[in-house]
Motif scaffolding. Structure first.
Motif, PDB file in Angstrom:
ATOM      1  N   ARG A   9      60.984 -19.147 -28.784  1.00 56.10           N
ATOM      2  CA  ARG A   9      59.853 -18.487 -29.442  1.00 56.10           C
ATOM      3  C   ARG A   9      59.239 -17.529 -28.422  1.00 56.10           C
ATOM      4  O   ARG A   9      58.708 -17.961 -27.398  1.00 56.10           O
ATOM      5  CB  ARG A   9      58.805 -19.510 -29.905  1.00 56.10           C
ATOM      6  CG  ARG A   9      59.347 -20.547 -30.891  1.00 56.10           C
ATOM      7  CD  ARG A   9      59.679 -19.902 -32.233  1.00 56.10           C
ATOM      8  NE  ARG A   9      60.142 -20.895 -33.212  1.00 56.10           N
ATOM      9  CZ  ARG A   9      61.408 -21.187 -33.430  1.00 56.10           C
ATOM     10  NH1 ARG A   9      62.359 -20.596 -32.711  1.00 56.10           N
ATOM     11  NH2 ARG A   9      61.754 -22.071 -34.345  1.00 56.10           N
ATOM     12  N   PHE A  10      59.321 -16.237 -28.711  1.00 59.18           N
ATOM     13  CA  PHE A  10      58.852 -15.234 -27.753  1.00 59.18           C
ATOM     14  C   PHE A  10      57.325 -15.142 -27.711  1.00 59.18           C
ATOM     15  O   PHE A  10      56.645 -15.246 -28.726  1.00 59.18           O
ATOM     16  CB  PHE A  10      59.415 -13.866 -28.102  1.00 59.18           C
ATOM     17  CG  PHE A  10      60.824 -13.631 -27.636  1.00 59.18           C
ATOM     18  CD1 PHE A  10      61.349 -14.355 -26.575  1.00 59.18           C
ATOM     19  CD2 PHE A  10      61.624 -12.669 -28.253  1.00 59.18           C
ATOM     20  CE1 PHE A  10      62.642 -14.131 -26.140  1.00 59.18           C
ATOM     21  CE2 PHE A  10      62.918 -12.441 -27.821  1.00 59.18           C
ATOM     22  CZ  PHE A  10      63.436 -13.176 -26.753  1.00 59.18           C
ATOM     23  N   HIS A  11      56.831 -14.896 -26.488  1.00 59.80           N
ATOM     24  CA  HIS A  11      55.414 -14.599 -26.255  1.00 59.80           C
ATOM     25  C   HIS A  11      55.381 -13.302 -25.449  1.00 59.80           C
ATOM     26  O   HIS A  11      55.767 -13.278 -24.280  1.00 59.80           O
ATOM     27  CB  HIS A  11      54.737 -15.736 -25.493  1.00 59.80           C
ATOM     28  CG  HIS A  11      54.733 -17.042 -26.236  1.00 59.80           C
ATOM     29  ND1 HIS A  11      53.633 -17.516 -26.916  1.00 59.80           N
ATOM     30  CD2 HIS A  11      55.722 -17.962 -26.426  1.00 59.80           C
ATOM     31  CE1 HIS A  11      53.931 -18.671 -27.484  1.00 59.80           C
ATOM     32  NE2 HIS A  11      55.192 -18.959 -27.201  1.00 59.80           N
ATOM     33  N   LEU A  12      54.941 -12.224 -26.116  1.00 57.99           N
ATOM     34  CA  LEU A  12      54.953 -10.899 -25.502  1.00 57.99           C
ATOM     35  C   LEU A  12      54.033 -10.856 -24.282  1.00 57.99           C
ATOM     36  O   LEU A  12      52.892 -11.314 -24.333  1.00 57.99           O
ATOM     37  CB  LEU A  12      54.521  -9.854 -26.526  1.00 57.99           C
ATOM     38  CG  LEU A  12      54.632  -8.385 -26.097  1.00 57.99           C
ATOM     39  CD1 LEU A  12      56.086  -8.006 -25.835  1.00 57.99           C
ATOM     40  CD2 LEU A  12      54.031  -7.481 -27.172  1.00 57.99           C
ATOM     41  N   ALA A  13      54.534 -10.290 -23.176  1.00 62.26           N
ATOM     42  CA  ALA A  13      53.760 -10.235 -21.929  1.00 62.26           C
ATOM     43  C   ALA A  13      54.238  -9.047 -21.102  1.00 62.26           C
ATOM     44  O   ALA A  13      55.116  -8.288 -21.509  1.00 62.26           O
ATOM     45  CB  ALA A  13      53.929 -11.541 -21.147  1.00 62.26           C
ATOM     46  N   SER A  14      53.638  -8.903 -19.930  1.00 63.99           N
ATOM     47  CA  SER A  14      54.091  -7.901 -18.967  1.00 63.99           C
ATOM     48  C   SER A  14      53.979  -8.506 -17.575  1.00 63.99           C
ATOM     49  O   SER A  14      53.183  -9.423 -17.338  1.00 63.99           O
ATOM     50  CB  SER A  14      53.250  -6.627 -19.060  1.00 63.99           C
ATOM     51  OG  SER A  14      51.882  -6.900 -18.808  1.00 63.99           O
ATOM     52  N   ASP A  15      54.798  -8.008 -16.635  1.00 65.68           N
ATOM     53  CA  ASP A  15      54.730  -8.511 -15.266  1.00 65.68           C
ATOM     54  C   ASP A  15      53.734  -7.667 -14.463  1.00 65.68           C
ATOM     55  O   ASP A  15      53.042  -6.799 -15.007  1.00 65.68           O
ATOM     56  CB  ASP A  15      56.118  -8.521 -14.612  1.00 65.68           C
ATOM     57  CG  ASP A  15      56.754  -7.128 -14.551  1.00 65.68           C
ATOM     58  OD1 ASP A  15      56.007  -6.137 -14.692  1.00 65.68           O
ATOM     59  OD2 ASP A  15      57.972  -7.039 -14.361  1.00 65.68           O
ATOM     60  N   ARG A  16      53.668  -7.919 -13.151  1.00 62.97           N
ATOM     61  CA  ARG A  16      52.673  -7.221 -12.320  1.00 62.97           C
ATOM     62  C   ARG A  16      52.916  -5.716 -12.253  1.00 62.97           C
ATOM     63  O   ARG A  16      51.994  -4.945 -11.999  1.00 62.97           O
ATOM     64  CB  ARG A  16      52.689  -7.820 -10.904  1.00 62.97           C
ATOM     65  CG  ARG A  16      51.894  -9.105 -10.807  1.00 62.97           C
ATOM     66  CD  ARG A  16      51.827  -9.613  -9.387  1.00 62.97           C
ATOM     67  NE  ARG A  16      50.882 -10.725  -9.266  1.00 62.97           N
ATOM     68  CZ  ARG A  16      50.704 -11.413  -8.149  1.00 62.97           C
ATOM     69  NH1 ARG A  16      51.398 -11.115  -7.066  1.00 62.97           N
ATOM     70  NH2 ARG A  16      49.818 -12.403  -8.119  1.00 62.97           N
ATOM     71  N   GLU A  17      54.172  -5.305 -12.460  1.00 59.68           N
ATOM     72  CA  GLU A  17      54.496  -3.877 -12.428  1.00 59.68           C
ATOM     73  C   GLU A  17      54.244  -3.207 -13.781  1.00 59.68           C
ATOM     74  O   GLU A  17      54.462  -2.011 -13.936  1.00 59.68           O
ATOM     75  CB  GLU A  17      55.961  -3.678 -12.028  1.00 59.68           C
ATOM     76  CG  GLU A  17      56.253  -3.912 -10.550  1.00 59.68           C
ATOM     77  CD  GLU A  17      56.170  -5.379 -10.161  1.00 59.68           C
ATOM     78  OE1 GLU A  17      56.694  -6.224 -10.944  1.00 59.68           O
ATOM     79  OE2 GLU A  17      55.562  -5.698  -9.122  1.00 59.68           O
TER      80      GLU A  17
END
Length: 362
Positions: A227-235
């Protein structure tokens, strides 16, 4: 780390075929209800809301869960949960230890559905044929909703086993009519020929054997139970976070690019919409000790943190950890903990209870 809102320290440590003459099996469902509709559990939940004498403000999630499991006569119930859509149309899990009114804003008008919450790596770990059947229904749903992505060959093979389970041995006319009225996959017409080709080879295979084959194929797929959870990394790179039996996963698109096994994780925490993974010193080496990911909002971040806590407890721990005593004057951080049995406890419970196999109808 005094600012952290929530932290969690990782410890080391026989059915009848659909559409054929029914056998003498006993149905646990109400008249007119089928298992496919029961997977949505709206029927059970609405009846419960109507006949419950408990004030809605005092009804906890566990009360509804217990009623649904009883309605479906579900023994290995800890693998499952009830999910519903919040205001943002995201599917989230009903929490057992929290009042329903604080989770579901309009409980009498909200679609609640039964779903598999914990996906074991091996279907052999599921001891009940009935449980494997419900898992197969979940795979069927994930295919239809586009969550379980795979090659055309694999899609066709999965659907062919679902057909064998539901309508029996291959019959070109029956197969064609059934596929016309049932959509298993968004691009089903494209793989119809392969589905029929595969189904022809399953002659004599029982519904239970078909269910097992569905799970055997699905468990080898990278998107099994994801089950995907949309996110972003530090970059600022857009990624998807997920959790599985082995740990926290990072995806770019549908490709897995990293796995943080539970053995590598020292602590999981969140602050506002930042999800933090603290690694053991011997693991991170030259890399950062704490990895940071940014989710859409605080609620999304907290929901993902909660499911990580539950997955770690269910698959990693042998016994359920004892709850910490509440602070008398004040408390800091989330007090959320997994409230069910661990997989080990569930397996032992089913083995030691000597229960007869759950009778059911498909």
């Amino acid at each position: 780390m005094g600012e952290i809102e929530g932290t969690y320290r990782a410890l080391q440590t026989p059915g009848s075929r659909l559409l054929v003459q029914k056998t003498s099996g006993v149905s646990t469902l109400e008249p007119g209800q089928t298992l496919s509709t029961a997977m949505h559990c709206k029927y059970c939940s609405i009846c419960w809301f109507k006949r419950s004498t408990c004030p809605l403000s005092k009804c906890y999630g566990q009360m509804l869960l217990a009623e649904v499991y009883k309605c479906l006569n579900l023994v290995e119930s800890d693998y499952f949960g009830i999910e519903f859509q919040n205001i943002q149309s995201s599917w989230i899990w009903l929490e057992p230890m929290k009042p329903i009114i604080k989770q579901v804003r309009r409980p009498k008008n909200t679609m609640l559905r039964l779903a598999v919450k914990f996906f074991p790596p091996d279907p052999c770990q599921l001891q009940e044929e009935y449980t494997r059947y419900l898992f197969a229904l979940q795979i069927k749903r994930d295919l239809a909703e586009g969550r379980l992505t795979c090659s055309d060959n694999t899609v066709a093979l999965l659907i062919s086993h679902l057909l064998q389970s539901e309508i029996g041995d291959f019959d070109e006319a029956v197969d064609g009519e059934h596929l016309k009225g049932n959509q298993y996959f968004l691009s089903q017409e494209r793989v119809k020929g392969k589905i029929l080709e595969f189904h022809r080879k399953h002659l004599g295979q029982t519904p239970a054997e078909s269910d097992f084959q569905v799970l055997e194929i699905a468990r080898k797929l990278e998107m099994y139970g994801i089950r995907f959870h949309l996110a972003s990394d530090r970059e600022g790179t857009i990624i998807n976070l997920a959790v599985a039996h082995m740990g926290v996963l990072v995806f770019q698109g549908n490709t897995k690019i990293n796995t943080f096994n539970w053995s590598k994780v020292r602590k999981l925490s969140f602050k506002r919409k930042r999800f933090l993974i603290k690694l053991h010193p011997e693991v991170h080496g030259p890399y950062q000790e704490t990895l940071e990911f940014l989710l859409g909002c605080r609620d999304e971040c907290k929901n993902f943190w909660k499911i990580c806590v539950e997955y770690h407890t269910f698959f990693r721990l042998l016994d359920h950890p004892k709850p910490k005593a509440k602070a008398v004057f004040f408390s800091r951080g989330s007090s959320f903990r997994y409230s069910g049995r661990t997989q080990k406890q569930l397996v032992n419970y089913v083995k030691d209870s000597g229960m007869k196999k759950t009778p059911y109808e498909r």
